[in-house]
Design a protein around this motif. Structure first.
Motif, PDB file in Angstrom:
ATOM      1  N   LYS A  48     -12.522 -35.735  -2.327  1.00 41.46           N
ATOM      2  CA  LYS A  48     -13.419 -35.157  -1.322  1.00 41.46           C
ATOM      3  C   LYS A  48     -13.084 -33.698  -0.984  1.00 41.46           C
ATOM      4  O   LYS A  48     -13.184 -33.301   0.190  1.00 41.46           O
ATOM      5  CB  LYS A  48     -13.420 -36.003  -0.036  1.00 41.46           C
ATOM      6  N   THR A  49     -12.648 -32.931  -1.969  1.00 39.09           N
ATOM      7  CA  THR A  49     -12.332 -31.516  -1.729  1.00 39.09           C
ATOM      8  C   THR A  49     -13.185 -30.627  -2.632  1.00 39.09           C
ATOM      9  O   THR A  49     -13.655 -31.064  -3.689  1.00 39.09           O
ATOM     10  CB  THR A  49     -10.856 -31.198  -2.048  1.00 39.09           C
ATOM     11  N   LEU A  50     -13.328 -29.375  -2.219  1.00 43.28           N
ATOM     12  CA  LEU A  50     -14.061 -28.404  -3.030  1.00 43.28           C
ATOM     13  C   LEU A  50     -13.264 -28.019  -4.271  1.00 43.28           C
ATOM     14  O   LEU A  50     -13.802 -27.940  -5.378  1.00 43.28           O
ATOM     15  CB  LEU A  50     -14.336 -27.140  -2.207  1.00 43.28           C
ATOM     16  N   ASP A  51     -11.970 -27.798  -4.080  1.00 41.85           N
ATOM     17  CA  ASP A  51     -11.121 -27.296  -5.163  1.00 41.85           C
ATOM     18  C   ASP A  51     -11.121 -28.256  -6.351  1.00 41.85           C
ATOM     19  O   ASP A  51     -11.245 -27.852  -7.507  1.00 41.85           O
ATOM     20  CB  ASP A  51      -9.691 -27.131  -4.653  1.00 41.85           C
ATOM     21  N   CYS A  52     -10.980 -29.538  -6.052  1.00 43.11           N
ATOM     22  CA  CYS A  52     -10.890 -30.512  -7.134  1.00 43.11           C
ATOM     23  C   CYS A  52     -12.256 -30.731  -7.788  1.00 43.11           C
ATOM     24  O   CYS A  52     -12.338 -31.024  -8.984  1.00 43.11           O
ATOM     25  CB  CYS A  52     -10.309 -31.816  -6.590  1.00 43.11           C
ATOM     26  N   ALA A  53     -13.315 -30.549  -6.990  1.00 45.36           N
ATOM     27  CA  ALA A  53     -14.664 -30.658  -7.560  1.00 45.36           C
ATOM     28  C   ALA A  53     -14.902 -29.554  -8.586  1.00 45.36           C
ATOM     29  O   ALA A  53     -15.520 -29.772  -9.627  1.00 45.36           O
ATOM     30  CB  ALA A  53     -15.699 -30.586  -6.444  1.00 45.36           C
ATOM     31  N   TYR A  75     -20.484 -30.312  -0.133  1.00 41.01           N
ATOM     32  CA  TYR A  75     -20.777 -29.673  -1.420  1.00 41.01           C
ATOM     33  C   TYR A  75     -22.052 -28.831  -1.346  1.00 41.01           C
ATOM     34  O   TYR A  75     -22.097 -27.718  -1.869  1.00 41.01           O
ATOM     35  CB  TYR A  75     -20.833 -30.727  -2.531  1.00 41.01           C
ATOM     36  N   ALA A  76     -23.073 -29.355  -0.663  1.00 46.51           N
ATOM     37  CA  ALA A  76     -24.318 -28.601  -0.545  1.00 46.51           C
ATOM     38  C   ALA A  76     -24.095 -27.280   0.203  1.00 46.51           C
ATOM     39  O   ALA A  76     -24.677 -26.255  -0.133  1.00 46.51           O
ATOM     40  CB  ALA A  76     -25.371 -29.445   0.176  1.00 46.51           C
ATOM     41  N   ALA A 348      -5.077 -41.060  -0.629  1.00 43.17           N
ATOM     42  CA  ALA A 348      -5.598 -39.719  -0.327  1.00 43.17           C
ATOM     43  C   ALA A 348      -6.379 -39.741   0.989  1.00 43.17           C
ATOM     44  O   ALA A 348      -6.298 -38.793   1.789  1.00 43.17           O
ATOM     45  CB  ALA A 348      -6.475 -39.216  -1.467  1.00 43.17           C
ATOM     46  N   MET A 349      -7.114 -40.842   1.216  1.00 47.13           N
ATOM     47  CA  MET A 349      -7.938 -40.965   2.423  1.00 47.13           C
ATOM     48  C   MET A 349      -7.119 -40.820   3.715  1.00 47.13           C
ATOM     49  O   MET A 349      -7.653 -40.470   4.757  1.00 47.13           O
ATOM     50  CB  MET A 349      -8.615 -42.339   2.387  1.00 47.13           C
ATOM     51  N   MET A 350      -5.830 -41.098   3.659  1.00 48.17           N
ATOM     52  CA  MET A 350      -5.006 -41.080   4.868  1.00 48.17           C
ATOM     53  C   MET A 350      -4.511 -39.673   5.217  1.00 48.17           C
ATOM     54  O   MET A 350      -3.911 -39.485   6.271  1.00 48.17           O
ATOM     55  CB  MET A 350      -3.787 -42.002   4.691  1.00 48.17           C
ATOM     56  N   HIS A 351      -4.758 -38.680   4.344  1.00 47.56           N
ATOM     57  CA  HIS A 351      -4.144 -37.361   4.529  1.00 47.56           C
ATOM     58  C   HIS A 351      -5.167 -36.285   4.884  1.00 47.56           C
ATOM     59  O   HIS A 351      -6.142 -36.116   4.156  1.00 47.56           O
ATOM     60  CB  HIS A 351      -3.386 -36.964   3.261  1.00 47.56           C
ATOM     61  N   PRO A 352      -4.917 -35.526   5.950  1.00 44.28           N
ATOM     62  CA  PRO A 352      -5.835 -34.436   6.295  1.00 44.28           C
ATOM     63  C   PRO A 352      -5.641 -33.204   5.416  1.00 44.28           C
ATOM     64  O   PRO A 352      -6.474 -32.311   5.424  1.00 44.28           O
ATOM     65  CB  PRO A 352      -5.495 -34.133   7.757  1.00 44.28           C
ATOM     66  N   VAL A 353      -4.539 -33.178   4.667  1.00 43.96           N
ATOM     67  CA  VAL A 353      -4.296 -32.027   3.779  1.00 43.96           C
ATOM     68  C   VAL A 353      -3.477 -32.511   2.581  1.00 43.96           C
ATOM     69  O   VAL A 353      -2.644 -33.419   2.721  1.00 43.96           O
ATOM     70  CB  VAL A 353      -3.589 -30.882   4.550  1.00 43.96           C
ATOM     71  N   ARG A 370     -13.974 -35.863   5.776  1.00 43.53           N
ATOM     72  CA  ARG A 370     -13.849 -37.242   6.241  1.00 43.53           C
ATOM     73  C   ARG A 370     -15.131 -37.664   6.952  1.00 43.53           C
ATOM     74  O   ARG A 370     -15.975 -36.820   7.259  1.00 43.53           O
ATOM     75  CB  ARG A 370     -12.673 -37.377   7.220  1.00 43.53           C
ATOM     76  N   GLY A 371     -15.258 -38.926   7.246  1.00 42.87           N
ATOM     77  CA  GLY A 371     -16.420 -39.414   7.986  1.00 42.87           C
ATOM     78  C   GLY A 371     -17.593 -39.683   7.068  1.00 42.87           C
ATOM     79  O   GLY A 371     -17.445 -39.722   5.843  1.00 42.87           O
TER      80      GLY A 371
END
Lengths: 372, 372
Positions: A48-53, A75-76, A348-353, A370-371
């Motif tokens: 769920k990150t821009l960098d990895c996308a 992403y949009a 990964a879901m448990m980490h804010p960074v 998140r969310g």
């Protein structure tokens, strides 16, 4: 990795991501399906990150799958397009889907029932746009989708393609049943079945005189070991492969060397009277996924095959020796351990960074959304 | 609650918090220990929000426990003081603890070993301040702490109180072993043991000529059913009670009517061929805590004792009937279900925002802190 110099300055627990392994996993998947002549539409749900996308799309920022509208919006808002929200259309989110459809050049929704289609009809898109709809086909996975053998599947496809303001863009199948496999042979058998059922359904559509929508199947196991018939699909949509994890190695999707993420944790207590040490990794940092059923408990403790993460509470993990007495001198208070997660998506879901490293140095952080 | 008017406009999944129950739970705990003449130092780990901390402290914004420095910082930045970081001092966080100690009028740390004490000595506080140290005593819980029967416990207490720049502020015991109890009688037996061991230890300190530090025990079960001897303690530190959950009702800490939180979810699929429906609540909204071992699976589905949340993937939950065929007409696509979580701490952790309601209306949102 746990003893790498860069780790000693990180506050723990911390999710660390090996950028070189991420790049290798991403490139291998891109190459694999370029050879097949099949479009890779990577799923973003794991990170769920821009960098990895950016890495997973090879920099194109086009053609992705998301599991939530929070991801879709991230992403949009950041220059991505051709986004497939591969989730059975939730009736409370039709308006947000409509806005994304009107705003992007390609935003796709998914459905598996007639009532969802009725919801789309109630909200025609502006600017002469049409709803891009993927129909979910259940190819013996047993979660979402119209069963492939059910005549209702063809009827629904027909109804979608005959509805004004709506286009039947594709047929989508998730082979989540690969998660029950052990080894390449079993994975390929499920991949073959899913492919066969999907292609047979495409034939039925053709026979019924429908224009040819796209076809897509996916799961990390099947896309890590594709069968030749998958070359006849339009797209595939795996996601977890960019990180992989212990579960994927047990299924046979990857080797342990391909796992790109760890939870870095510190020893915070020695309890010789019960032959246990404590680490600062509870379920807030690892998740309970996997249920602790590995011989080494909830994860693999890198470099220490004799250690087991026995149990976790909110911020504490209890580690013990699988056999014999713990040698506490090997694990001084404050020293680091590196945990390879059972399920990278859940961890990964448990980490804010996420802390990203390459060649022994931390080179940046990734921030997930998140969310919903 | 699931049918309350306000729920229909919420995007799901959503964590909803009943403010009236929260107020009632918080007030009951404040009253209970006011009568005992014992200071309540509520734990923030369950919710990690400012709003709920105000309620739990009765508006004083003083005297709280936190499980992470992220929580400590949130509260310190917002006018809170007298904060106890009840976690075995992590050596990577000494500097952050020192800054909080220098900045607040009272910031407390916790330890259970000599090396942690050495770390504190290496970082003397400025402005003539002293480290406020609580020693963790393990009263048969078996997680953190020096065993109460071990002579090392008295030695460590002595060493803390003799160290320059450090004050032995209190003795802290967590009776997490109440989580194995069934019913008030068993809870009270554990509460009594923990209290007795702690008070005996306080006597030993006195006999050894040490000044009288504070004493504190806690857990939601023991503080929901305190034993009279707890009146001889200085403080108690429960946390979960403000929300309660299914687990606490099974232990016997509360009734189901006292559970303040729900995950609101929508029906997103009907699958009569396998007698299942799907809801938009996966483990990202509920967590895997409890392992699905309830007769009703991973949660209680309010108002539908015959339904079971059988399994979850990242964003999907499979619901089936415990006995007989599902009556799908009762659960139209798009309709709402209200899930009472097994473990409120684990469920709340999954949500970036909580929706707070009172008397049938959403009246605001609470935003928790995350990370460490």
């Amino acid at each position: 990795m746990a003893t790498a110099e860069f780790t000693k300055d990180l506050c723990t627990p911390a999710l660390i991501v090996d950028l070189d392994i991420v790049n290798r996993n991403a490139q291998a998947m891109l190459d694999r399906f370029q050879k097949f002549g099949v479009q890779l539409r990577p799923h973003m749900k794991t990170h769920k990150t821009l960098d990895c996308a950016d890495i997973m799309t090879g920099g194109s920022r086009r053609c992705i799958v998301v599991s939530t509208l929070a991801e879709a919006s991230l992403y949009a808002d950041n220059g991505y397009d051709d986004i497939l929200y591969a989730y059975p259309l939730p009736f409370d989110k039709v308006e947000r889907c409509a806005e994304l459809s009107e705003r992007l050049s390609l935003f796709h929704v998914l459905l598996d029932n007639r009532l969802a289609l009725r919801e789309l009809k109630k909200r025609p898109l502006k600017q002469g746009k049409v709803w891009r709809v993927w129909m979910k086909l259940d190819c013996d996975n047993g979660r979402v989708g119209v069963p492939h053998y059910d005549p209702a599947s063809l009827q629904l496809a027909q109804e979608i393609s005959e509805t004004a303001g709506v286009e039947l863009t594709g047929i989508y199948a998730h082979c989540g049943n690969t998660y029950g496999c052990k080894g390449e042979e079993q994975i390929k058998a499920v991949a073959q079945n899913t492919t066969t059922f999907t292609l047979q359904f495409m034939e039925k559509l053709k026979a019924a005189g429908m224009h040819s929508p796209k076809s897509s199947i996916g799961s990390t196991p099947s896309c890590s070991h594709p069968v030749p018939d998958m070359a006849m699909l339009s797209e595939v949509h795996p996601g977890n492969y960019v990180f992989y994890d212990v579960q994927q190695s047990l299924i046979g999707s990857c080797r342990l060397e391909d796992v790109a993420v760890r939870v870095l944790t510190r020893v915070i207590g020695h309890y010789p009277h019960r032959n246990q040490l404590l680490v600062d990794c509870g379920w807030t940092a690892l998740s309970h996924d996997g249920g602790g059923r590995l011989p080494t408990g909830y994860c693999i403790i890198e470099g220490h095959p004799d250690l087991k993460l026995l149990s976790m509470t909110q911020e504490h993990g209890r580690v013990e020796s699988i056999s014999g007495k713990l040698d506490f001198s090997q694990f001084p208070l404050g020293s680091l351990l590196s945990l390879m997660p059972y399920h990278a998506c859940a961890t990964a879901m448990m980490h804010p960074v996420y802390f990203v490293h390459s060649k022994g140095k931390i080179i940046g952080t990734w921030k997930p959304t998140r969310g919903w």
